[in-house]
Design a protein around this motif. Structure first.
Motif, PDB file in Angstrom:
ATOM      1  N   ASP A 100      -2.996   2.335   2.774  1.00  0.00           N
ATOM      2  CA  ASP A 100      -2.780   3.150   1.574  1.00  0.00           C
ATOM      3  C   ASP A 100      -1.655   4.165   1.762  1.00  0.00           C
ATOM      4  OD1 ASP A 100      -4.748   2.026  -0.054  1.00  0.00           O
ATOM      5  OD2 ASP A 100      -6.301   3.335   0.763  1.00  0.00           O
ATOM      6  N   LYS A 101      -1.518   4.675   2.966  1.00  0.00           N
ATOM      7  CA  LYS A 101      -0.520   5.710   3.245  1.00  0.00           C
ATOM      8  C   LYS A 101       0.907   5.187   3.083  1.00  0.00           C
ATOM      9  CE  LYS A 101      -3.805   7.877   6.302  1.00  0.00           C
ATOM     10  NZ  LYS A 101      -4.262   7.991   7.668  1.00  0.00           N
ATOM     11  N   SER A 103       1.834   3.180   0.675  1.00  0.00           N
ATOM     12  CA  SER A 103       2.124   2.937  -0.745  1.00  0.00           C
ATOM     13  C   SER A 103       3.099   3.977  -1.308  1.00  0.00           C
ATOM     14  CB  SER A 103       0.841   2.898  -1.566  1.00  0.00           C
ATOM     15  OG  SER A 103       0.207   4.157  -1.539  1.00  0.00           O
ATOM     16  N   GLN A 130      -2.275  -6.369  -1.726  1.00  0.00           N
ATOM     17  CA  GLN A 130      -2.785  -5.694  -2.910  1.00  0.00           C
ATOM     18  C   GLN A 130      -2.367  -4.226  -2.955  1.00  0.00           C
ATOM     19  OE1 GLN A 130      -5.986  -3.595  -3.137  1.00  0.00           O
ATOM     20  NE2 GLN A 130      -5.962  -3.562  -5.360  1.00  0.00           N
ATOM     21  N   LYS A 131      -2.387  -3.543  -1.823  1.00  0.00           N
ATOM     22  CA  LYS A 131      -2.073  -2.114  -1.774  1.00  0.00           C
ATOM     23  C   LYS A 131      -0.575  -1.824  -1.850  1.00  0.00           C
ATOM     24  CE  LYS A 131      -6.308  -0.625  -0.656  1.00  0.00           C
ATOM     25  NZ  LYS A 131      -7.117   0.133  -1.568  1.00  0.00           N
ATOM     26  N   LEU A 132       0.254  -2.796  -1.464  1.00  0.00           N
ATOM     27  CA  LEU A 132       1.703  -2.583  -1.384  1.00  0.00           C
ATOM     28  C   LEU A 132       2.417  -3.589  -2.299  1.00  0.00           C
ATOM     29  CD1 LEU A 132       1.795  -2.197   2.497  1.00  0.00           C
ATOM     30  CD2 LEU A 132       1.751  -0.355   0.808  1.00  0.00           C
ATOM     31  N   PRO A 133       2.491  -3.300  -3.588  1.00  0.00           N
ATOM     32  CA  PRO A 133       3.033  -4.268  -4.546  1.00  0.00           C
ATOM     33  C   PRO A 133       4.516  -4.594  -4.373  1.00  0.00           C
ATOM     34  CG  PRO A 133       2.546  -2.174  -5.633  1.00  0.00           C
ATOM     35  CD  PRO A 133       2.008  -2.082  -4.232  1.00  0.00           C
ATOM     36  N   THR A 134       5.285  -3.738  -3.707  1.00  0.00           N
ATOM     37  CA  THR A 134       6.713  -4.027  -3.518  1.00  0.00           C
ATOM     38  C   THR A 134       6.964  -4.977  -2.340  1.00  0.00           C
ATOM     39  OG1 THR A 134       7.030  -2.096  -2.073  1.00  0.00           O
ATOM     40  CG2 THR A 134       7.425  -1.787  -4.444  1.00  0.00           C
ATOM     41  N   ARG A 148       0.186 -13.879  -4.093  1.00  0.00           N
ATOM     42  CA  ARG A 148      -0.068 -12.612  -4.778  1.00  0.00           C
ATOM     43  C   ARG A 148      -1.059 -12.817  -5.936  1.00  0.00           C
ATOM     44  NH1 ARG A 148       2.038  -7.834  -3.962  1.00  0.00           N
ATOM     45  NH2 ARG A 148       3.840  -8.482  -2.768  1.00  0.00           N
TER      46      ARG A 148
END
Length: 159
Positions: A100-101, A103, A130-134, A148
């Motif tokens: 999460d950090k 993101s 899922q947490k890092l969409p880029t 994805r």
């Protein structure tokens, strides 16, 4: 090399690439003068954690390598507004919530966490996607649109 504090006193303002792998560096300090650095390689040192603000001056950094260090957390990798590639393989990162950090890194496309305890956890890859969409590449493997989509379905059914 044991410390980077001497960097503050050197004329490194125009430096674009800095390779410091295979040293005894344990703390990241003195990097604030390296505002033009685009690639920083710190593999095979003794960096266990990143101090708050240690990377703050690296506003143009696009690639950061801190592999084989014993790093335990993904805390304090912000702000790195242009970072596209972050390679942290073979460390001691174990906590899934650490993902999460990352993101907060708006341009992150390529992430390596292979050979960390986190990479052996169930749903590690799906959670990171899922947490890092880029993100486009995880552990040197491309993230396809199909993968994805599967991740989206997986996490949609969990809520």
């Amino acid at each position: 090399i044991h410390s980077l504090t001497a960097c503050r006193h050197l004329p490194l303002g125009a430096l674009k690439v800095l390779f410091l792998q295979g040293n005894d560096i344990s703390r990241l300090e003195g990097l604030d003068v390296l505002s033009q650095v685009r690639e920083l390689v710190l593999d095979k040192n003794k960096i266990r954690h990143i101090d708050v603000g240690a990377l703050q001056g690296l506003v143009n950094l696009r690639e950061l390598r801190i592999e084989e260090n014993g790093l335990k957390s993904l805390s304090n990798f912000v702000p790195l507004p242009r970072l596209q590639a972050l390679h942290l393989g073979t460390n001691r990162i174990a906590d899934m919530s650490d993902v999460d950090k990352l993101s907060a890194l708006p341009c992150l496309l390529d992430l390596t966490l292979a050979n960390n305890p986190i990479a052996r956890k169930q749903l590690y890859r799906a959670t990171a996607i899922q947490k890092l969409p880029t993100l486009r590449i995880l552990d040197n493997k491309e993230i396809t649109g199909e993968e994805r989509d599967r991740v989206d379905v997986l996490f949609a059914t969990e809520t």
